[in-house]
Motif scaffolding. Structure first.
Motif, PDB file in Angstrom:
ATOM      1  N   PHE A 179       0.834  -1.192   0.000  1.00 34.57           N
ATOM      2  CA  PHE A 179       0.000   0.000   0.000  1.00 34.57           C
ATOM      3  C   PHE A 179       0.870   1.244   0.000  1.00 34.57           C
ATOM      4  O   PHE A 179       1.814   1.364   0.753  1.00 34.57           O
ATOM      5  CB  PHE A 179      -0.893   0.035   1.236  1.00 34.57           C
ATOM      6  N   PRO A 233       0.195   5.637  -0.221  1.00 37.00           N
ATOM      7  CA  PRO A 233      -0.888   6.608  -0.176  1.00 37.00           C
ATOM      8  C   PRO A 233      -1.399   6.934  -1.583  1.00 37.00           C
ATOM      9  O   PRO A 233      -0.615   7.071  -2.518  1.00 37.00           O
ATOM     10  CB  PRO A 233      -0.229   7.824   0.480  1.00 37.00           C
ATOM     11  N   GLY A 277       1.828  -3.291   6.808  1.00 33.95           N
ATOM     12  CA  GLY A 277       1.664  -1.887   6.418  1.00 33.95           C
ATOM     13  C   GLY A 277       0.776  -1.741   5.197  1.00 33.95           C
ATOM     14  O   GLY A 277       1.065  -0.976   4.285  1.00 33.95           O
ATOM     15  N   LYS A 278      -0.357  -2.463   5.185  1.00 35.96           N
ATOM     16  CA  LYS A 278      -1.139  -2.601   3.954  1.00 35.96           C
ATOM     17  C   LYS A 278      -2.329  -1.652   3.832  1.00 35.96           C
ATOM     18  O   LYS A 278      -3.034  -1.700   2.829  1.00 35.96           O
ATOM     19  CB  LYS A 278      -1.679  -4.040   3.856  1.00 35.96           C
ATOM     20  N   THR A 279      -2.612  -0.847   4.861  1.00 37.70           N
ATOM     21  CA  THR A 279      -3.828  -0.043   4.752  1.00 37.70           C
ATOM     22  C   THR A 279      -3.546   1.437   4.993  1.00 37.70           C
ATOM     23  O   THR A 279      -2.454   1.815   5.406  1.00 37.70           O
ATOM     24  CB  THR A 279      -4.928  -0.491   5.740  1.00 37.70           C
ATOM     25  N   HIS A 280      -4.579   2.251   4.749  1.00 41.71           N
ATOM     26  CA  HIS A 280      -4.441   3.698   4.927  1.00 41.71           C
ATOM     27  C   HIS A 280      -4.632   4.103   6.378  1.00 41.71           C
ATOM     28  O   HIS A 280      -4.421   5.258   6.720  1.00 41.71           O
ATOM     29  CB  HIS A 280      -5.461   4.413   4.050  1.00 41.71           C
ATOM     30  N   ASP A 299      -3.711   1.955   9.458  1.00 40.19           N
ATOM     31  CA  ASP A 299      -3.230   0.870  10.313  1.00 40.19           C
ATOM     32  C   ASP A 299      -3.437   1.206  11.795  1.00 40.19           C
ATOM     33  O   ASP A 299      -3.744   0.328  12.602  1.00 40.19           O
ATOM     34  CB  ASP A 299      -1.737   0.617  10.075  1.00 40.19           C
TER      35      ASP A 299
END
Lengths: 181, 412
Positions: B56, B58, B382-385, B387
């Motif tokens: 991910f 941004p 660290g895969k989402t906007h 975490d």
């Protein structure tokens, strides 16, 4: 317990980097500078957190070595004698501390993961082909252990303020100290 | 030293592999071991494949506007312009952008339509299908208040990740002066809201559950057999698979729970559309008229047993105590017994205590899979906007796990 400090710090750093710092008003120089300093401080904490135990052990070992060397060579009057007398029992005590501080924190964590995995496999096996009596007994110990462990986990996370029964949770220190003693 | 690392698993043929780098052989073995609805299986397989290849980073509003422009260009036969793009907060799983669509007719007139884009991050706290969400929202139009759907990009052809576009619904999730926790959890409604919103809360659930869904519009859903526990087994398979592919550390109590759920699956006597996340925080209302203006977050919707939604709505995490402290209020509205009584009256469907107990345990298990397995794996990668918000979802699960223990101790 999955919510370990290193995971929380990693998420906090990502929020700072991706969301918060880009939104700080660039005209506010002090805010921009301090936001970046906070970020760098947290990144250093993440790096050093797993090393802290080893660092402390190394430092204590250095002081124990120095104390041992000094006691062997110093001589003098009453003041020196009193200072050596104060240091000697401390030296003995912390030689013992070092002797006990052998397991690495990572080894403890690996042990936790291994025990969780292997006990879960046992639970599955007993539910699949264990005797009725074994299943009943296992259930009793499983629930009893879960009750104790969940109290510790909830108490650990209480500062996040998300537990619906916050006021009934004991301080985490009281639970951890109980095991230590 | 003997050790087991939950990130590693014994792959096909005894070959050790890593959960963060799932092999195709392991994915296929999971499909075989845990058969579930086809569309959901596809989504979970995609999740595992993306775990290796997609990180991910941004996403800018410009990128999203570009995707909206390309997607709508396929669907609209008239000139349009995207105006006023802005981020929307709320929800712990999807990225949301609000914008206005200016549609220009050949005659020269222009209309402004407020819309919302809902896009997945690289990995979500709960992996769901945008196509199912789109179909369900379309199906529920006119049944209960829902945002109107405009377009869907189920495979991420127009956006960095799969997305859908729906109407912007006006309203608030909580009274302006109320406090709540992450994702609208634990909203407190004052007396002035309780009667009107509580009445609609029950009536809407009854309408959803009694709606005749048979037709051609829900192609992304598998239909469970009536008077059978097939649909329940699909769900247990789904969540046990999620646990297996996402969890790092095993929890023996949850192993026991999964076994208990499988052993006690109740047959479904009436197949209903289920919302899947029916609670306070997931509807909007108008503070003046006290009307519910939209039901949101249909991503977990499926066909199944009404007791699933009922037990979920009554879960302690979403409710609060009455002012006198004497009773627990379901989602902050009414005591639990009254909730079921009013639901039976509104729907004409019975409420069975035994099945409520079953689904209370099922929902606890599901929430633990989401919060303790998937949230962990997404944050660690660290895969989402957001975490940081997912770590809160993990923390919420420990009281839920303790509730599971207490409930099971009372039942077993």
């Amino acid at each position: 317990m999955e919510l370990r400090p290193e995971l929380q710090l990693k998420a906090a750093i990502k929020a700072l980097k991706d969301t918060i710092i880009p939104a700080v008003d660039s005209r506010h120089g002090v805010a921009v500078e301090q936001a970046n300093l906070v970020l760098h401080s947290l990144e250093m904490v993440v790096e050093n957190l797993p090393r802290q135990y080893g660092y402390d052990r190394h430092e204590l070992d250095s002081w124990v070595s120095l104390a041992s060397e000094l006691i062997a060579v110093v001589e003098g009057g009453e003041l020196t004698g009193q200072a050596v007398a104060a240091l000697e029992p401390l030296l003995q005590h912390h030689r013992d501390t070092l002797a006990r501080a052998r397991a690495e924190p990572a080894e403890l964590h690996q042990g936790i993961l291994a025990m969780r995995e292997t006990i879960s496999a046992l639970v599955t096996a007993v539910l699949d082909d264990g005797s009725n009596e074994a299943q009943v007994k296992m259930q009793h110990y499983l629930f009893s252990s879960a009750k104790q462990q969940l109290l510790r986990e909830r108490s650990w996370l209480a500062p996040m303020g998300l537990d619906p029964e916050l006021s009934s949770l004991p301080p985490i220190e009281s639970l951890l100290d109980a095991v230590k003693t | 030293m003997l050790s087991v690392n939950k990130n590693n698993f014994q792959g096909i043929g005894g070959e050790a592999a890593n959960k963060d780098f799932p092999s195709q052989a392991w994915i296929e073995s999971l499909c075989e071991k845990y058969p579930c609805e086809k569309e959901l299986e596809k989504i979970l397989n995609r999740k595992l494949r993306r775990r290796v290849s997609v990180n991910f980073s941004p996403v800018s509003l410009e990128t999203l506007c570009d995707g909206v422009g390309k997607l709508l260009a396929v669907q609209l036969n008239e000139p349009f312009e995207i105006k006023n793009p802005r981020w929307l907060s709320g929800g712990a799983s999807k990225m949301q952008m609000a914008f206005d669509l200016e549609r220009r007719s050949p005659q020269g007139g222009a209309t402004l339509v407020p819309l919302v884009l809902r896009m997945e991050p690289a990995a979500s706290i709960v992996e769901t299908s945008r196509l199912r969400e789109f179909q369900l929202l379309a199906e529920m139009k006119g049944v209960v208040p829902v945002p109107e759907v405009f377009a869907v990009d189920p495979d991420g052809d127009f956006f960095p990740y799969p997305a859908l576009i729906c109407g912007f619904a006006k309203g608030v999730t909580k009274p302006s002066d109320a406090e709540s926790r992450v994702s609208g959890i634990g909203v407190t409604f004052g007396n002035q809201f309780r009667d009107a919103l509580g009445r609609q809360f029950v009536e809407h659930l009854a309408k959803i559950h009694t709606y005749d869904w048979r037709g051609e519009n829900l192609g992304a859903f598998d239909i469970p057999r009536i008077n059978s526990n097939q649909g329940v087994e699909w769900k247990i398979n789904l969540w046990q698979r999620v646990w297996e592919e996402d969890a790092r550390e095993e929890i023996p109590l949850l192993t026991f729970v999964a076994h208990w759920l499988r052993k006690n699956m109740p047959p479904i006597d009436h197949v209903s559309i289920l919302h899947g996340d029916y609670r306070s925080g997931n509807f909007l209302f108008d503070e003046e008229s006290l009307e519910i203006t939209a039901w949101l977050d249909w991503e977990g919707g499926h066909l199944g047993d009404r007791h699933d939604d009922l037990a979920y709505a009554a879960y302690s995490s979403w409710g609060c105590r009455s002012e006198d402290g004497k009773s627990f209020l379901v989602c902050g509205f009414m005591p639990e017994a009254e909730f079921y009584e009013r639901y039976e009256k509104a729907s004409g469907l019975s409420v069975d205590k035994k099945r409520l107990d079953y689904y209370r345990i099922f929902n606890g298990y599901k929430m633990c899979c989401i919060g303790l397995a998937t949230a962990y794996r997404a944050v660690a990668g660290g895969k989402t906007h957001q975490d940081i918000a997912l770590t809160h979802a993990t923390a919420v699960c420990y009281p839920i796990l303790d509730d599971l223990r207490k409930t099971l101790e009372a039942i077993v």
